[in-house]
Design a protein around this motif. Structure first.
Motif, PDB file in Angstrom:
ATOM      1  N   ARG A 173      -3.006   7.242   0.806  1.00 40.21           N
ATOM      2  CA  ARG A 173      -2.689   6.202   2.049  1.00 40.21           C
ATOM      3  C   ARG A 173      -3.533   6.512   3.207  1.00 40.21           C
ATOM      4  O   ARG A 173      -4.084   5.556   3.816  1.00 40.21           O
ATOM      5  CB  ARG A 173      -1.081   5.971   2.107  1.00 40.21           C
ATOM      6  N   LYS A 174      -3.396   7.754   3.609  1.00 39.60           N
ATOM      7  CA  LYS A 174      -4.089   7.896   4.891  1.00 39.60           C
ATOM      8  C   LYS A 174      -5.543   7.628   5.009  1.00 39.60           C
ATOM      9  O   LYS A 174      -6.149   7.683   5.820  1.00 39.60           O
ATOM     10  CB  LYS A 174      -3.681   9.561   5.372  1.00 39.60           C
ATOM     11  N   TRP A 175      -6.370   7.982   3.583  1.00 43.96           N
ATOM     12  CA  TRP A 175      -7.556   7.717   3.457  1.00 43.96           C
ATOM     13  C   TRP A 175      -7.901   6.315   3.398  1.00 43.96           C
ATOM     14  O   TRP A 175      -9.244   6.019   3.317  1.00 43.96           O
ATOM     15  CB  TRP A 175      -8.126   8.454   2.513  1.00 43.96           C
ATOM     16  N   GLY A 176      -6.894   5.338   3.242  1.00 42.71           N
ATOM     17  CA  GLY A 176      -7.188   4.098   3.084  1.00 42.71           C
ATOM     18  C   GLY A 176      -6.813   3.564   1.622  1.00 42.71           C
ATOM     19  O   GLY A 176      -7.395   2.448   1.449  1.00 42.71           O
ATOM     20  N   VAL A 178      -5.357   1.678  -1.489  1.00 41.48           N
ATOM     21  CA  VAL A 178      -4.107   1.027  -1.669  1.00 41.48           C
ATOM     22  C   VAL A 178      -3.995   1.272  -3.081  1.00 41.48           C
ATOM     23  O   VAL A 178      -4.624   0.308  -3.840  1.00 41.48           O
ATOM     24  CB  VAL A 178      -4.356  -0.659  -1.195  1.00 41.48           C
ATOM     25  N   THR A 182      -6.863  -0.819  -4.915  1.00 41.38           N
ATOM     26  CA  THR A 182      -7.984  -0.110  -4.781  1.00 41.38           C
ATOM     27  C   THR A 182      -8.708   0.478  -5.984  1.00 41.38           C
ATOM     28  O   THR A 182      -7.854   1.301  -6.498  1.00 41.38           O
ATOM     29  CB  THR A 182      -7.889   0.993  -3.670  1.00 41.38           C
ATOM     30  N   ASP A 216     -14.254  -2.302  -1.969  1.00 40.27           N
ATOM     31  CA  ASP A 216     -13.074  -1.725  -2.060  1.00 40.27           C
ATOM     32  C   ASP A 216     -12.874  -0.659  -2.914  1.00 40.27           C
ATOM     33  O   ASP A 216     -11.962   0.023  -2.800  1.00 40.27           O
ATOM     34  CB  ASP A 216     -12.140  -2.967  -2.890  1.00 40.27           C
ATOM     35  N   ARG A 241     -15.804   6.375   2.058  1.00 41.54           N
ATOM     36  CA  ARG A 241     -14.870   6.087   0.945  1.00 41.54           C
ATOM     37  C   ARG A 241     -15.245   7.077  -0.320  1.00 41.54           C
ATOM     38  O   ARG A 241     -14.505   6.977  -1.144  1.00 41.54           O
ATOM     39  CB  ARG A 241     -15.087   4.791   0.458  1.00 41.54           C
TER      40      ARG A 241
END
Length: 345
Positions: A173-176, A178, A182, A216, A241
């Motif tokens: 979650r902290k890395w983005g 979802v 995702t 994404d 990412r």
């Protein structure tokens, strides 16, 4: 009528992938002998894979240095004697493992023969005539025949630690990331056995760059400390990412994080078998080894080119590495996307 065993010990394999492939024995033993005490014996570094297992009553772990030392510094043979085991199953083929069961007064000792250890066994199991055409999971299951347990349909499995999974979700979650929305692609570019099992690093990088065309998509690179330089080189200059976890996770953290991946791209390796046991779609690249024998069990896609010298089981290719160089970037990328589509259905 033979008395049913009350106290069973299983000496598990020493490699991650082999240990995972041996886990169906635990389910089959528990199903056949539900009242028996079931102990697994393994090297300490692998014990996190078994400590959450609901079929296991006790984990007896040891470290192997100059001699075998039990995790609480007790002599391993004394621990076996104190355990009072009436049945012991040896998934390992070494003389030493059979010797410790013999020294530990394990009453009934079941294992494959060979390596001068047959006299130490009470039940010697015959290996298949041609092990190359039988999956290792099935070969391990043959060890249960002396107990009246036939070859089952049980698949390898791993039990997750809920706390570790929760922590892994928080890190993602902290890395983005979802989760559920995702695309999360795990990539494992190494293999403990040697470079002959590994696809070319630059091709892993090329596949990653193609995956990054999807805005994404996130990619997690896995590996241990021995492959951290390899992974660092692959990930150098990549977008944020692409997350490099090589050498940064414990085994328990690796299992938890793998369980959250949409797909795993991997060489023939321990993480490949872990992902299969977690029912994660995967693409497995095989070169020097035999996917019939050690491929992911019951899930995923294997890419293996039928070149004349494969499988050779060498650690390093002595010639032109044709088994791996013949696997192309686009072929692997399309396979990953196909497995991702299966996951997202």
């Amino acid at each position: 009528m033979t008395e049913e065993p009350r106290n069973i010990i299983i000496r598990m394999p020493n490699w991650i992938g082999d240990l995972v492939m041996a886990t169906p024995l635990l389910s089959d033993l528990r199903n056949r002998f539900p009242k028996a005490e079931l102990t697994v014996m393994c090297q300490s570094n692998l014990s996190p894979l078994l400590r959450q297992d609901t079929d296991v009553d006790q984990v007896l772990s040891f470290t192997k240095k100059q001699k075998w030392v039990h995790s609480d510094s007790a002599d391993i043979s004394r621990s076996l004697k104190l355990g009072g085991f009436d049945v012991g199953i040896l998934t390992t083929n070494s003389f030493s493992s059979a010797w410790w069961f013999f020294r530990g007064n394990v009453r009934r000792r079941i294992g494959f023969g060979g390596n001068f250890r047959s006299l130490l066994l009470t039940d010697k199991v015959s290996e298949p005539v041609n092990k190359e055409i039988e999956h290792q999971v099935v070969t391990y299951k043959r060890l249960l025949a002396p107990l009246g347990i036939g070859i089952s349909e049980t698949k390898p499995r791993l039990h997750l630690d809920p706390e570790e999974v929760g922590a892994a979700k928080e890190r993602l979650r902290k890395w983005g990331v979802v989760l559920g929305k995702t695309p999360l692609i795990g990539i494992n570019p190494g293999a403990a056995y040697g470079s002959a099992k590994c696809w070319l690093p630059e091709r892993f990088r090329d596949v990653t760059q193609k995956l990054m065309e999807d805005p994404d998509c996130f990619v997690l690179y896995f590996g241990d400390s021995s492959t951290s330089k390899l992974v660092n080189d692959i990930c150098s200059g990549m977008p944020q990412r692409v997350i490099n976890l090589a050498g940064k996770t414990t085994l328990a953290e690796l299992v938890a994080t793998l369980s959250l991946c949409s797909v795993l791209l991997t060489n023939d390796s321990g993480p490949m078998h872990m992902a299969a046991a977690l029912n994660i779609p995967l693409v497995a690249l095989f070169g020097s080894t035999n996917p019939v024998k050690t491929g992911p069990f019951g899930i995923g896609q294997v890419i293996h080119k039928q070149v004349s010298c494969s499988p050779c089981y060498r650690r390093v290719c002595p010639i032109d590495f044709r088994c791996m160089t013949s696997i192309g970037v686009n072929e692997v990328y399309e396979a990953v996307r196909k497995q991702l589509a299966v996951k997202l259905k």
